[in-house]
Structures are given as C-alpha cells and as structure tokens.
Design a protein around this motif. Structure first.
Motif, PDB file in Angstrom:
ATOM      1  N   LYS A 242      -4.757  12.258 -14.671  1.00  0.00           N
ATOM      2  CA  LYS A 242      -5.147  10.697 -14.488  1.00  0.00           C
ATOM      3  C   LYS A 242      -4.551   9.998 -13.205  1.00  0.00           C
ATOM      4  O   LYS A 242      -3.724  10.288 -12.917  1.00  0.00           O
ATOM      5  CB  LYS A 242      -5.020  10.034 -15.322  1.00  0.00           C
ATOM      6  N   ILE A 243      -5.406   9.371 -12.180  1.00  0.00           N
ATOM      7  CA  ILE A 243      -4.905   8.919 -11.189  1.00  0.00           C
ATOM      8  C   ILE A 243      -5.477   7.371 -10.637  1.00  0.00           C
ATOM      9  O   ILE A 243      -5.825   7.399 -11.872  1.00  0.00           O
ATOM     10  CB  ILE A 243      -4.969   9.680  -9.887  1.00  0.00           C
ATOM     11  N   THR A 244      -4.559   6.604 -10.589  1.00  0.00           N
ATOM     12  CA  THR A 244      -4.315   5.233 -10.628  1.00  0.00           C
ATOM     13  C   THR A 244      -4.196   5.469  -8.973  1.00  0.00           C
ATOM     14  O   THR A 244      -2.908   5.709  -8.200  1.00  0.00           O
ATOM     15  CB  THR A 244      -2.956   4.192 -11.496  1.00  0.00           C
ATOM     16  N   VAL A 245      -4.943   5.041  -7.916  1.00  0.00           N
ATOM     17  CA  VAL A 245      -4.540   5.219  -6.403  1.00  0.00           C
ATOM     18  C   VAL A 245      -5.612   4.537  -5.825  1.00  0.00           C
ATOM     19  O   VAL A 245      -6.774   3.425  -6.476  1.00  0.00           O
ATOM     20  CB  VAL A 245      -4.644   6.359  -5.724  1.00  0.00           C
ATOM     21  N   ARG A 246      -5.179   3.283  -4.891  1.00  0.00           N
ATOM     22  CA  ARG A 246      -6.259   2.576  -3.992  1.00  0.00           C
ATOM     23  C   ARG A 246      -6.383   3.265  -2.474  1.00  0.00           C
ATOM     24  O   ARG A 246      -5.165   3.746  -2.243  1.00  0.00           O
ATOM     25  CB  ARG A 246      -5.795   1.234  -3.897  1.00  0.00           C
ATOM     26  N   ILE A 247      -7.616   3.451  -2.183  1.00  0.00           N
ATOM     27  CA  ILE A 247      -8.055   4.482  -0.359  1.00  0.00           C
ATOM     28  C   ILE A 247      -8.233   3.322   0.544  1.00  0.00           C
ATOM     29  O   ILE A 247      -9.455   3.481  -0.258  1.00  0.00           O
ATOM     30  CB  ILE A 247      -8.760   6.213  -0.911  1.00  0.00           C
ATOM     31  N   ASN A 248      -8.160   3.157   1.271  1.00  0.00           N
ATOM     32  CA  ASN A 248      -8.788   2.825   2.500  1.00  0.00           C
ATOM     33  C   ASN A 248     -10.372   3.767   2.571  1.00  0.00           C
ATOM     34  O   ASN A 248     -10.661   5.070   2.381  1.00  0.00           O
ATOM     35  CB  ASN A 248      -8.034   3.270   3.838  1.00  0.00           C
ATOM     36  N   LYS A 249     -11.495   2.814   2.927  1.00  0.00           N
ATOM     37  CA  LYS A 249     -12.524   4.212   2.994  1.00  0.00           C
ATOM     38  C   LYS A 249     -12.695   5.018   3.941  1.00  0.00           C
ATOM     39  O   LYS A 249     -13.232   5.858   4.144  1.00  0.00           O
ATOM     40  CB  LYS A 249     -13.715   2.766   3.133  1.00  0.00           C
ATOM     41  N   LYS A 250     -11.726   4.708   4.964  1.00  0.00           N
ATOM     42  CA  LYS A 250     -11.938   4.971   6.607  1.00  0.00           C
ATOM     43  C   LYS A 250     -10.660   5.802   6.463  1.00  0.00           C
ATOM     44  O   LYS A 250     -10.564   6.568   7.486  1.00  0.00           O
ATOM     45  CB  LYS A 250     -12.228   4.213   7.144  1.00  0.00           C
ATOM     46  N   GLU A 251      -9.794   5.932   5.509  1.00  0.00           N
ATOM     47  CA  GLU A 251      -8.502   6.939   5.697  1.00  0.00           C
ATOM     48  C   GLU A 251      -9.040   8.415   6.115  1.00  0.00           C
ATOM     49  O   GLU A 251      -9.619   8.782   5.983  1.00  0.00           O
ATOM     50  CB  GLU A 251      -7.709   7.298   3.948  1.00  0.00           C
ATOM     51  N   ASP A 252      -8.068   8.659   6.610  1.00  0.00           N
ATOM     52  CA  ASP A 252      -7.839  10.311   6.998  1.00  0.00           C
ATOM     53  C   ASP A 252      -7.877  10.682   5.763  1.00  0.00           C
ATOM     54  O   ASP A 252      -6.843  10.632   5.211  1.00  0.00           O
ATOM     55  CB  ASP A 252      -6.478   9.984   7.887  1.00  0.00           C
ATOM     56  N   LEU A 253      -9.132  12.200   6.056  1.00  0.00           N
ATOM     57  CA  LEU A 253      -9.471  12.948   4.732  1.00  0.00           C
ATOM     58  C   LEU A 253      -7.755  13.801   4.438  1.00  0.00           C
ATOM     59  O   LEU A 253      -7.021  14.056   3.879  1.00  0.00           O
ATOM     60  CB  LEU A 253      -9.375  14.484   5.075  1.00  0.00           C
ATOM     61  N   LYS A 254      -6.594  13.931   5.635  1.00  0.00           N
ATOM     62  CA  LYS A 254      -5.239  15.146   6.080  1.00  0.00           C
ATOM     63  C   LYS A 254      -4.562  13.934   5.070  1.00  0.00           C
ATOM     64  O   LYS A 254      -3.429  14.578   4.498  1.00  0.00           O
ATOM     65  CB  LYS A 254      -4.830  15.592   6.432  1.00  0.00           C
ATOM     66  N   THR A 255      -4.429  13.052   4.833  1.00  0.00           N
ATOM     67  CA  THR A 255      -3.498  11.747   4.696  1.00  0.00           C
ATOM     68  C   THR A 255      -4.049  11.859   3.576  1.00  0.00           C
ATOM     69  O   THR A 255      -2.753  11.647   2.133  1.00  0.00           O
ATOM     70  CB  THR A 255      -3.655   9.691   5.143  1.00  0.00           C
ATOM     71  N   ILE A 256      -5.278  11.237   2.039  1.00  0.00           N
ATOM     72  CA  ILE A 256      -5.170  11.767   0.915  1.00  0.00           C
ATOM     73  C   ILE A 256      -5.172  12.895   0.768  1.00  0.00           C
ATOM     74  O   ILE A 256      -4.301  13.048  -0.726  1.00  0.00           O
ATOM     75  CB  ILE A 256      -6.485  11.676   0.942  1.00  0.00           C
ATOM     76  N   VAL A 257      -5.331  13.981   1.065  1.00  0.00           N
ATOM     77  CA  VAL A 257      -4.966  15.622   0.496  1.00  0.00           C
ATOM     78  C   VAL A 257      -3.512  15.465   0.403  1.00  0.00           C
ATOM     79  O   VAL A 257      -2.600  16.134  -0.479  1.00  0.00           O
ATOM     80  CB  VAL A 257      -5.518  16.140   1.009  1.00  0.00           C
ATOM     81  N   GLU A 258      -2.732  14.920   0.978  1.00  0.00           N
ATOM     82  CA  GLU A 258      -1.156  15.038   1.548  1.00  0.00           C
ATOM     83  C   GLU A 258      -0.491  14.077   0.229  1.00  0.00           C
ATOM     84  O   GLU A 258      -0.029  14.996  -0.210  1.00  0.00           O
ATOM     85  CB  GLU A 258      -0.822  14.440   2.576  1.00  0.00           C
TER      86      GLU A 258
END
Length: 280
Positions: A242-258
C-alpha cells in the motif's frame, strides 16, 4: 550630490515599491531602470534575498516598476520560421532552442522565430505544457488567441478549446496574464487557472495533484502508464503493497520513479527505447 549618492538614493526609493511586488521583480525592474538612466556607470550590486520552493523548476515573475507602468506587449509578433505540429495520437516532446521543454498534445502546434533564444516568443494552437528555462534577460512569452502569458521560468499548461476559450493552468511558480487591448493584468499562483473567452476573463482554483490514499502500489504504476505512456513492471511480492502519496500531475517521471524506489528500497531501470520502467 554626486552620481554614486544619487544612484543610492534612487535605489532606496525603488525599494519602497508595494510589498506585493517580489524581490525578484524589484531587482529586474531596478536593473532595467538603472541601465537606461545611468548607462555604463558602475554601481555596487546588492542581491535580493528570496526563498525558493522545492519543486522541479523555479520561476521568477517579470513585470513591475517600469514594466508594469507601461502597456504590456500583447501583439503576436512572431516570424513563424519554425512550426512544429503534433499529428500523432500521443504527446510529442519538444526541446526549444533555449532548452525549454514543451509537451505538445495531439492535434496541436507551436511556432516561433529563428532568433528564439534572444526573442522568446511562441504561439500555441491547441494545447501545450511548458517547462521554461529560466533566463532573466529574455522573458518567455506564450501567445494563444488574444492572451499573452509572460514568464521567466515555470511550469504551466496553455490550452485552446473548441469553444475558442483559452485556459492557462499553473503548476509551479507564477505567471502574469494579459489580454490584447486590455490594461488589466492577472497574476496566477500555483493551483490557479486563468480562462478567457467571449471577452470575459476569470481566475479559479484547480486540483494540480493526484492523491493515492492507502492504495496498492500497482495503482501508481497504472497512473504512470496512462499519463506518461511507459509500461511499468513491479515485482509480484510488492503488488499488494500500500502507498499514500500526493503527486503533482505534471511531475517529472523520473522524480516519481525515484520516489517509489526510495520508499520501497527498490532498484529501477528506465528503457527509453522500449518506454518501459522495471522495478527490482
């Protein structure tokens, strides 16, 4: 009073501009005023202090002092020597001559002149998301219909609808909006959108984040696949994590992966040719 003292007095008065004007704005306007008034005269440089938000890109808004006291240039004066059109069904990524980046939506196009690095004016038809390279000396202007978006470096989307409305959504930084033939200016903050249509302008809030509240990790993988067009492979033993996280809809892909990699102590590989992300 000698020139140096006169210079200091002018700068002191300049600093008494309204508090709503940021330090970056004051500095840009003071530099313009000083260069026009004193020419090549040397003076002491006093950097303005500011706090930078932790985000992918930083923005410094241009336009106050001398700049705001004159009419904003809204004429779309662009020699369209370069036209880039997205005729595919997927988002097309474009790197501009100044290293700014554009995510060009299907059935959309941009046009700009050969001297773009020095005269950063660009016209949009359709929809485009911009990540602007900061350049204090050369403001970045996006023209869409009768609207002008002026920035130095930030993240925003410009969209022209079939109803001929123009919408600008701001994800990071600040932007100044102008409408051709109008003196009024609108300053947007992150999470605000500007809409202009039928000679009417409005500013409203919009949700620039997507929230995952105690959801399976695979839900984030599905989000990446849908919005970034990369296939995501997650180890089977982590599929029910399970994960709880907020992501900017225009976040850089590599930032999300990291972020996922650090949260679950996973290694990852991004295959650009196959457009595939593999966690191990």
């Amino acid at each position: 009073m000698d020139k140096e003292k006169l210079d200091d007095e002018f700068e002191k008065l300049w600093n008494e501009a309204p508090s709503s004007h940021s330090d970056e704005i004051k500095e840009a306007s003071w530099e313009e005023f000083h260069s026009k008034t004193f020419g090549a005269q040397k003076r002491k440089f006093k950097p303005w202090r500011y706090y930078a938000a932790a985000s992918v890109l930083l923005f410094i808004l241009v336009g106050t002092g001398i700049y705001l006291n004159r009419t904003q240039e809204t004429e779309n004066v662009i020699l369209a020597s370069n036209v880039i059109e997205n005729t595919t069904t997927k988002i097309k990524h474009v790197v501009l001559p100044d290293n700014s980046e554009v995510a060009l939506s299907p059935k959309s196009k941009i046009s700009y002149g050969n001297n773009f690095a020095l005269n950063r004016k660009i016209e949009v038809t359709g929809e485009a998301y911009f990540q602007v390279k900061k350049d204090k000396q050369h403001p970045f202007q996006v023209f869409c219909k009768e609207t002008t978006t002026t920035v130095l470096g930030t993240c925003f989307t410009v969209k022209e609808s079939q109803e001929k409305e123009v919408t600008v959504e701001l994800f990071e930084g600040s932007v100044q909006m102008n409408v051709k033939g109008q003196d009024q200016k609108w300053i947007l903050k992150p999470g605000q959108k500007f809409t202009y249509g039928n000679q009417t302008a409005s500013v409203a809030e919009f949700n620039r984040f997507v929230d995952f509240d105690n959801q399976k990790l695979t839900a984030v993988g599905a989000y990446i696949e849908e919005n970034y067009d990369y296939k995501v492979t997650i180890p089977e033993e982590y599929s029910n994590q399970k994960i709880t996280v907020r992501i900017n809809k225009k976040e850089d892909l590599k930032t999300i992966v990291e972020l996922i990699s650090e949260m679950y102590n996973l290694n990852f590989e991004i295959n650009e040719d196959l457009k595939q992300i593999t966690f191990r």
